[in-house]
Write an enzyme that holds these catalytic residues in place. Sequence first.
Site, PDB file in Angstrom:
ATOM      1  CD  GLU A 133      -2.874  -1.077   2.403  1.00  0.00           C
ATOM      2  OE1 GLU A 133      -3.977  -0.544   2.273  1.00  0.00           O
ATOM      3  OE2 GLU A 133      -2.469  -1.573   3.490  1.00  0.00           O
ATOM      4  CD  GLU A 153      -3.442  -6.912   3.753  1.00  0.00           C
ATOM      5  OE1 GLU A 153      -3.235  -7.790   2.880  1.00  0.00           O
ATOM      6  OE2 GLU A 153      -2.855  -5.824   3.754  1.00  0.00           O
TER       7      GLU A 153
HETATM    8  C1  1HE Z   1       7.040  -8.479  12.134  1.00  0.00           C
HETATM    9  C2  1HE Z   1       6.329  -8.341  10.912  1.00  0.00           C
HETATM   10  C3  1HE Z   1       5.104  -7.634  10.938  1.00  0.00           C
HETATM   11  C4  1HE Z   1       8.123  -9.480  10.534  1.00  0.00           C
HETATM   12  N1  1HE Z   1       4.695  -7.120  12.111  1.00  0.00           N
HETATM   13  N2  1HE Z   1       6.592  -7.942  13.265  1.00  0.00           N
HETATM   14  N3  1HE Z   1       2.317  -8.512   7.161  1.00  0.00           N
HETATM   15  C5  1HE Z   1       2.548  -9.830   7.095  1.00  0.00           C
HETATM   16  O1  1HE Z   1       1.675 -10.630   7.306  1.00  0.00           O
HETATM   17  C6  1HE Z   1       3.964 -10.254   6.815  1.00  0.00           C
HETATM   18  C7  1HE Z   1       4.576 -10.898   8.039  1.00  0.00           C
HETATM   19  N4  1HE Z   1       5.999 -11.117   7.874  1.00  0.00           N
HETATM   20  C8  1HE Z   1       6.495 -12.152   7.145  1.00  0.00           C
HETATM   21  O2  1HE Z   1       5.788 -12.882   6.482  1.00  0.00           O
HETATM   22  C9  1HE Z   1       7.985 -12.354   7.201  1.00  0.00           C
HETATM   23  O3  1HE Z   1       8.483 -11.723   8.371  1.00  0.00           O
HETATM   24  C10 1HE Z   1       8.756 -11.794   5.970  1.00  0.00           C
HETATM   25  C11 1HE Z   1       8.436 -12.663   4.725  1.00  0.00           C
HETATM   26  C12 1HE Z   1       8.390 -10.341   5.670  1.00  0.00           C
HETATM   27  C13 1HE Z   1      10.270 -11.850   6.250  1.00  0.00           C
HETATM   28  O4  1HE Z   1      10.629 -13.152   6.680  1.00  0.00           O
HETATM   29  P1  1HE Z   1      12.013 -13.366   7.462  1.00  0.00           P
HETATM   30  O5  1HE Z   1      12.185 -14.841   7.639  1.00  0.00           O
HETATM   31  O6  1HE Z   1      13.097 -12.607   6.777  1.00  0.00           O
HETATM   32  O7  1HE Z   1      11.823 -12.637   8.901  1.00  0.00           O
HETATM   33  P2  1HE Z   1      11.055 -13.168  10.207  1.00  0.00           P
HETATM   34  O8  1HE Z   1      11.949 -14.089  10.965  1.00  0.00           O
HETATM   35  O9  1HE Z   1       9.702 -13.668   9.877  1.00  0.00           O
HETATM   36  O10 1HE Z   1      10.847 -11.798  11.022  1.00  0.00           O
HETATM   37  C14 1HE Z   1      11.921 -11.160  11.677  1.00  0.00           C
HETATM   38  C15 1HE Z   1      11.317 -10.365  12.823  1.00  0.00           C
HETATM   39  O11 1HE Z   1      10.444  -9.373  12.302  1.00  0.00           O
HETATM   40  C16 1HE Z   1      10.473 -11.232  13.744  1.00  0.00           C
HETATM   41  O12 1HE Z   1      10.539 -10.679  15.043  1.00  0.00           O
HETATM   42  P3  1HE Z   1      11.532 -11.332  16.169  1.00  0.00           P
HETATM   43  O13 1HE Z   1      11.330 -10.455  17.357  1.00  0.00           O
HETATM   44  O14 1HE Z   1      11.066 -12.736  16.335  1.00  0.00           O
HETATM   45  O15 1HE Z   1      12.926 -11.250  15.581  1.00  0.00           O
HETATM   46  C17 1HE Z   1       9.068 -11.027  13.204  1.00  0.00           C
HETATM   47  O16 1HE Z   1       8.058 -11.241  14.183  1.00  0.00           O
HETATM   48  C18 1HE Z   1       9.142  -9.543  12.852  1.00  0.00           C
HETATM   49  N5  1HE Z   1       8.139  -9.189  11.843  1.00  0.00           N
HETATM   50  N6  1HE Z   1       7.026  -8.993   9.947  1.00  0.00           N
HETATM   51  C19 1HE Z   1       5.429  -7.282  13.235  1.00  0.00           C
HETATM   52  N7  1HE Z   1       4.384  -7.432   9.839  1.00  0.00           N
HETATM   53  C20 1HE Z   1      -2.906  -0.642   7.250  1.00  0.00           C
HETATM   54  S1  1HE Z   1      -3.440  -2.224   7.102  1.00  0.00           S
HETATM   55  C21 1HE Z   1      -2.120  -3.145   6.435  1.00  0.00           C
HETATM   56  C22 1HE Z   1      -2.358  -4.600   6.677  1.00  0.00           C
HETATM   57  C23 1HE Z   1      -1.121  -5.387   6.527  1.00  0.00           C
HETATM   58  O17 1HE Z   1      -0.063  -4.901   6.265  1.00  0.00           O
HETATM   59  S2  1HE Z   1      -1.319  -7.063   6.728  1.00  0.00           S
HETATM   60  C24 1HE Z   1       0.231  -7.745   6.350  1.00  0.00           C
HETATM   61  C25 1HE Z   1       1.091  -7.898   7.550  1.00  0.00           C
END
Ligand code: 1HE
Length: 279
Positions: A133, A153
């Site tokens: 977005e 989402e």
């Molecule tokens: C996060 C987030 C997040 C990572 N919010 N903390 N977005 C999503 O559903 C995407 C969610 N994220 C992922 O699918 C993956 O993290 C990635 C593909 C982007 C990257 O994977 P990777 O293996 O490189 O990283 P990771 O190990 O999953 O994440 C590293 C850290 O970032 C980890 O935290 P840690 O404390 O355990 O190290 C994750 O929890 C954190 N992290 N993504 C919070 N999104 C206005 S409305 C909009 C609606 C949306 O955007 S919905 C989509 C949300």
Amino acid sequence: MSGGLSTAVDEFAVNDRAGDFCVLPPSLRAERRDDIAVLRLARAEKRNALDDPTVQGMEAFFTSLPPDIRAVVLAGDGEHFSAGLDLSELRERDVFAGVEHSRAWHQAFERIQFGRVPVVAVLHGAVVGGGLELAAATHVRVAERSAFYALPEGSRGIYVGGGGSVRLPPLLGTARMMEMMLTGRTLDAEEGQAIGLTHYLVEVGAGLAKGIELAKRIAGNAPFTNFAVMHVLPRIAGSDPATGFTTEALAAAIAQGGDEAKSRLRDFLEKRGPKVVRS
Ligand code: 1HE
């Protein structure tokens, strides 16, 4: 927007200024390259997930750009452009706070899309959910071959809230957005380029240089032309043809009546101006 973002936007806009730009949260970093600003999402440890201070900081940044900045490049640190909404903040919010939160994203991204200068996004790795977005609110998109796009989402039980329902259908098509949201499928960089989501596809590591090159070209345009492209063209595209033709005639007349147009046209006619070159 009291219940939307946790801190008031003004806090960043009016605080003392570090360097050329307003005070930014640690998740954002700005630097100047002549008349170009480069704004980086700098929260790689959380994959540049967009929390309240980051969204609020972007709004403050685009609201308070120094007057001599003529284009912005938006990029992300680490392996990913942005993982979208910071999901850890969602647990806290009730229904009305959710409405206000979405409206606060709208307000921040409006500052990008309808701000003072064009914005070039440099995309790599995950460009998902709110990250997509955000990219959709910029004007030119460069993708590195590592980029991938998704709207997860549906699997999180939420809905786009950063203006995606408005900005993504013109880029992707309503049917494709529907399908992406329903199935959670991922598009790769080549697919994103093929459907017109991105304008340039470059090798891994080459995105920032390309983004800056494009921003410099954009900064060299007449300011009124850039203004009309950003502010008038989308309004014409969203209006009925009769209104569109009339508005276009007014914009064209304002542009050609300006000193900038006169001197640039004179330069060309007197063999000093650049020719259009085959790329
Ligand atoms: C996060 C987030 C997040 C990572 N919010 N903390 N977005 C999503 O559903 C995407 C969610 N994220 C992922 O699918 C993956 O993290 C990635 C593909 C982007 C990257 O994977 P990777 O293996 O490189 O990283 P990771 O190990 O999953 O994440 C590293 C850290 O970032 C980890 O935290 P840690 O404390 O355990 O190290 C994750 O929890 C954190 N992290 N993504 C919070 N999104 C206005 S409305 C909009 C609606 C949306 O955007 S919905 C989509 C949300």
